[in-house]
Design an enzyme around this catalytic site. Structure first.
Site, PDB file in Angstrom:
ATOM      1  CB  CYS A 384       6.338   0.106  -1.713  1.00  0.00           C
ATOM      2  SG  CYS A 384       7.589   1.076  -2.288  1.00  0.00           S
ATOM      3  CG  HIS A 510       4.020  -0.335  -5.948  1.00  0.00           C
ATOM      4  ND1 HIS A 510       3.289   0.280  -4.941  1.00  0.00           N
ATOM      5  CD2 HIS A 510       5.196   0.396  -5.953  1.00  0.00           C
ATOM      6  CE1 HIS A 510       3.835   1.102  -4.577  1.00  0.00           C
ATOM      7  NE2 HIS A 510       4.818   1.294  -4.908  1.00  0.00           N
ATOM      8  CD  GLU A 512       0.423  -2.052  -5.712  1.00  0.00           C
ATOM      9  OE1 GLU A 512       1.201  -3.207  -5.506  1.00  0.00           O
ATOM     10  OE2 GLU A 512       0.612  -0.854  -5.324  1.00  0.00           O
TER      11      GLU A 512
HETATM   12  N1  GLN Z   1       8.470   6.148   1.163  1.00  0.00           N
HETATM   13  C1  GLN Z   1       8.919   4.824   0.476  1.00  0.00           C
HETATM   14  C2  GLN Z   1      10.159   5.266  -0.192  1.00  0.00           C
HETATM   15  O1  GLN Z   1      10.115   6.273  -0.818  1.00  0.00           O
HETATM   16  C3  GLN Z   1       8.043   3.898  -0.033  1.00  0.00           C
HETATM   17  C4  GLN Z   1       7.492   4.321  -1.189  1.00  0.00           C
HETATM   18  C5  GLN Z   1       6.051   3.640  -1.586  1.00  0.00           C
HETATM   19  O2  GLN Z   1       5.334   2.717  -0.582  1.00  0.00           O
HETATM   20  N2  GLN Z   1       5.557   3.689  -2.694  1.00  0.00           N
HETATM   21  O3  GLN Z   1      11.119   4.480  -0.651  1.00  0.00           O
END
Ligand code: GLN
Length: 545
Positions: A384, A510, A512
């Site tokens: 992410c 994600h 995970e």
């Molecule tokens: N801050 C980033 C976004 O909103 C990544 C979010 C995250 O890592 N869950 O796109």
């Protein structure tokens, strides 16, 4: 069709005793006996969901397939049971009140005074029984967050009291998780705090049917007898939960203590089966007998609190077992990484994971870590925000786009390589407004992703607002940053890989959240395999010298 049975798990004496793990372990044993089981968490705080909470508050925010932002205990439930949960599995006081107030505004209470009892308690009861509807589950385990005696837990305890009365003793039971502390000066385990917390529960009209006692030392027969006598339970219902070296040992420990047997007996369910834990125990064997060892750097800014990256840490355990590798995690605070510290902090590692996150703090350190991994051919996984940092690093240092950034960190960057989608620009509310839950992704041929997943279409869970800016894709691609996974409907880039690097993968989603004991995540498995190969090469090279 048989009635759904309900099990409530309450906590006494202290917080952080691990109600989630006990609930998940019991669920595992019941599932392994063939009972369809699900778990629900009721959280007494007033946030509608944990999505707006800083990870320092309650740890990671876990995301389900249907895009619910939930308590991290749901992660344990999924990892133990290998069954998806949903919004219905996590309810907070905020959500209960929101729904009651909306009903009141719609006039659904027909002029009545709206009160904690019965309106809030009815709403709680409905949310609990929702999971039992349609007989989808034989058993629903509901974990009540907090500790008995807390003001904010009272409506939940009252709702459980009513439900237990309505459903009858055969259909509902209460497991009370408590602490039996050891006083080293006296050399004794003490039962009094447990007696008091059971008494607190009884003041609300609720009797504990089973006691699960967290302890650092074995409970003697004497202590068990005493706890049974003073807490009004049978001695077989006093279950010891001694500190374990891994949470994955807890189901077997509960089996040995007979938690599943006493539960089934009290619920009047047959216990003539034995739990089939073959696959679980196979995992444990591999986990405990590794043949290799690797060290992975987890680069994040919430590293002071282990729970902030719970699912990532657990996914490493699953992937480690799959590879028969012991995965050591070195948590590295991204705020302390800079050009002068980087070598010292990273060069000894066998792989680097740059973690998810929000906001500007610590991002330059993450970018430095990406650069080090890319240039030194160290296996890299960016999740992410970690993937977004990889894109920014590539733009700055390979494409030479000075001050390239995400508009989250720098709204006036000349090169917004990570940017908001048009529909996100309209969003003013912070709660529940990100790209959440499961989204489709098509994988390109001849990529690590395609090989790792072994198929061309996948679904993964998201939680972010910002996206890879496709305007830069042609430049990125021609210089070796490939988009290897793309959402087929929106064309949003979900996976990037760097060419001429043994293992450099960034994912906008994600992985995970979907790794479980029964089904470790393929990306984590492949990342650990790459780290193992890297460490072996390093060893061979140093032997050759
Ligand atoms: N801050 C980033 C976004 O909103 C990544 C979010 C995250 O890592 N869950 O796109």
């Amino acid at each position: 069709m048989a009635e759904t049975k309900y099990i409530f798990v309450t906590g006494g004496v202290s917080s952080s005793l691990g109600k989630g793990i006990i609930a998940a372990s019991l669920a595992k044993l019941l599932q392994a006996r063939g009972y369809k089981t699900t778990i629900q968490k009721l959280d007494p705080y007033i946030n509608v969901d944990p999505g707006t909470l800083n990870p320092y508050e309650h740890g990671e925010c876990y995301v389900t397939e249907d895009g619910a932002e939930t308590d991290l205990d749901l992660g344990h439930y999924e990892r133990f049971l290998n069954v998806n949960t949903s919004q219905a599995n996590n309810v907070t006081t905020g959500r209960i009140y929101q729904s009651v107030i909306e009903k009141e505004r719609r006039g659904e209470f027909l002029g009545k005074t709206v009160q904690v009892i019965p309106h809030i308690t009815n709403e709680i009861k409905e949310r609990v029984q929702l999971l039992g509807k349609n007989h989808e589950y034989d058993i629903v385990i509901t974990e009540i967050g907090g500790t008995v005696g807390d003001i904010e837990s009272l409506p939940y305890i009252e709702a459980v009291r009513q439900l237990k009365w309505e459903l009858g003793d055969d259909n509902a039971l209460v497991i009370h998780l408590t602490l039996v502390p050891y006083l080293s000066a006296a050399g004794e385990l003490k039962t009094k705090p447990t007696q008091h917390s059971v008494k607190t529960l009884m003041e609300s009209g609720l009797r504990a049917d089973i006691l699960v006692c967290r302890t650092e030392h074995e409970l003697s027969d004497d202590i068990r007898r005493k706890l049974a006598l003073f807490c009004n339970v049978k001695q077989e219902a006093v279950i010891q939960s001694i500190d374990a070296s891994t949470i994955y040992d807890v189901p077997n420990m509960m089996l040995e203590e007979g938690l599943d047997t006493v539960t089934l007996k009290k619920l009047n369910l047959p216990d003539d089966t034995t739990p089939d834990l073959t696959q679980w125990n196979e995992f444990l064997k591999r986990h405990k007998n590794p043949k290799h060892e690797v060290t992975i750097g987890l680069i994040g800014k919430y590293v002071e609190l282990q729970d902030s990256y719970k699912s990532i840490l657990e996914a490493f355990i699953h992937a480690g077992a799959a590879n028969e590798v012991k995965v050591n995690i070195e948590s590295i605070h991204s705020e302390f990484i800079n050009e002068s510290t980087i070598k010292n902090k990273i060069s000894h590692l066998d792989g680097v994971l740059v973690a998810p996150g929000f906001g500007e703090r610590g991002i330059e350190g993450k970018i430095d870590a990406v650069r080090f991994a890319r240039e030194n051919k160290l296996p890299f996984l960016g999740i992410c925000l970690g993937m977004q940092m990889a894109v920014i690093e590539f733009a700055r240092n390979v494409l030479q786009l000075k001050n390239a950034n995400s508009t989250e960190m720098d709204s006036t960057t000349p090169h917004p390589v990570i940017d908001l989608m048009e529909e996100q620009k309209e969003v003013t509310h912070m709660g529940g407004s990100m790209r959440l839950g499961s989204w489709e992704c098509s994988l390109k041929e001849n990529s690590i992703a395609r090989e790792v997943y072994g198929k061309s279409q996948i679904f993964e869970r998201h939680r972010h607002r910002y996206e890879y800016n496709n305007r830069y894709a042609p430049q990125m691609e021609s210089h070796g940053l490939k988009s290897t996974g793309v959402n087929p409907k929106t064309n949003l880039v979900e996976i990037i890989e760097v060419e001429d690097h043994p293992w450099f993968v960034g994912v906008q989603y994600h992985p995970e959240y979907k790794s479980t004991v029964a089904s470790p995540h393929p990306l984590f498995i492949a990342f650990i395999k790459a780290a193992k190969e890297y460490s072996q090469k390093k060893k061979n090279a140093s032997l050759a010298q």
